[in-house]
Design an enzyme around this catalytic site. Sequence first.
Site, mmCIF file in Angstrom:
data_model
loop_
_atom_site.group_PDB
_atom_site.id
_atom_site.type_symbol
_atom_site.label_atom_id
_atom_site.label_comp_id
_atom_site.label_asym_id
_atom_site.label_seq_id
_atom_site.Cartn_x
_atom_site.Cartn_y
_atom_site.Cartn_z
ATOM 1 C CD GLU A 158 18.821 12.485 14.558
ATOM 2 O OE1 GLU A 158 17.671 12.147 14.193
ATOM 3 O OE2 GLU A 158 19.092 13.579 15.048
ATOM 4 C CG LEU A 218 24.531 20.806 9.935
ATOM 5 C CD1 LEU A 218 25.797 21.640 9.802
ATOM 6 C CD2 LEU A 218 23.998 20.889 11.358
ATOM 7 C CB ALA A 220 17.612 17.781 6.272
ATOM 8 C CB CYS A 273 17.294 18.934 15.812
ATOM 9 S SG CYS A 273 17.717 17.298 16.435
ATOM 10 C CG PHE A 335 9.820 19.848 21.178
ATOM 11 C CD1 PHE A 335 9.704 19.961 19.797
ATOM 12 C CD2 PHE A 335 10.419 18.707 21.691
ATOM 13 C CE1 PHE A 335 10.164 18.965 18.951
ATOM 14 C CE2 PHE A 335 10.888 17.707 20.853
ATOM 15 C CZ PHE A 335 10.755 17.831 19.477
#
Length: 482
Positions: A158, A218, A220, A273, A335
């Site tokens: 995603e 990862l 990106a 992420c 956040f």
Amino acid sequence: MVKICCIGAGYVGGPTMAVIAANCPEMTVAVVDISASRINAWNSEQLPIYEPGLDNVVKDCRDKNLFFSTDVEKHVADADIVFVSVNTPTKTRGLGAGKAADLRYWESAARLIAEVSTKNKIVVEKSTVPVKTAEAIEKILMSQNDKGISFQILSNPEFLAEGTAVNDLYNPDRVLIGGRDTPEGQKAIQVLKDIYAHWVPADRIICTNLWSAELSKLVANAFLAQKISSVNAVSALCEATGADVTQVSHAVGMDTRIGKKFLNASVGFGGSCFQKDLLNLVYIYECNGLQEGANYWKQVIKLNDYQKSRFVNRVVSLMFNTVAEKKIAILGFAFKKDTSDTRETPAIYVCSGLLRDNAQLSVYDPRVPESQILKDLSTDRFDWEHPAHPQPLIPFDAEQVTVVNDPYEATKDAHGICILTEWDQFKTLDYQKIYDHMKKPAFIFDGRNIVDVAKLRSIGFIVYSIGKPLHPWLTDVPSAAW
């Protein structure tokens, strides 16, 4: 009728399956989770996560071709395609602690799929996972396969941004599908491609091998985080030289090779992420003997930590080197705006630093509930550099933190205000009213660069805005507490 099941009803699984159901009414989509409270929330009027537009998508499809259930085994067994969207946190113990992804939930999901399946299935990695995870999952599925079932593994990472997830799903920059370069693997890719083709243009659906798809996610996120840390590093230099980071980032962003996005200086990046994926990438580099590359990406995280620490130091040093027993209003805890997610939010670090100096905090966020804020502030923080030694619980009294439902209540009688989330409403508050009811001198520390600095200074505020020319009051004050 194609039956789809998604294991994991979180920030990725819920919205993604809702949009698939909305665009593929001829398919049945089930989202399953072992958490009864989470599934109950998805079946209620108050969804467990906030995303603009998500309520309408879910409620239009729910109980028609979109279902939320705790009956994991039944829906996995019935499905033709199983998406796995479970949590893959950073390991805090054992080999790779502090960097490697913890794949225990993924492994449990794979074992469940193998156990209950009675027909061929396509298994889709939706969680962010390390390179070669698909290979490990294949081994688990096949080692328990005594029924002659064919499992095809696809990687379909995603690329959602919280706060714009629904729009990102409807109008993606790209959809990435990775699979085996075998006839069976290519057939599985085509099946998933056909699903997305219901609403995504064909030229935005990219097909690769498994390993490229896994690594692309990862990389990106690492590139995006790198961009944020780069402009934040520049913000410190701007403050030292009198340059304006907003003007610098605008000039730099006009270069189409660089682009304008992710060049807003701030108190630091957060979310589930960026740090997790960067640490995972660092671990993969180290496992392959590429220490120089690992050190490069590690520095992106260190700069993010530095920016949060620098902000706290500015607050304390500018308020006469102490915030003890002073009321500090915290505007924003999520956040980023348009989400209720607080995972790795810079607000936790800033609040923790102020509490250690015995500040009195009054917190307002339009979407984050009081229970989540208090939980975040009273939980051991994970130290990525020293995973065996988590930062201790912050020893603060319950009276030190109050959570309120109104920004004017949060700022009343406050000595200072910290803006930590870029909610639009913070741009249009009646700052004259706020100033009139604050202690003097009244400080504003803008961690998101969203306020009109000149206007607030004309009211009487002493304003610190990241990367902006310093208020005359501040020019002779050290950038860190002395």
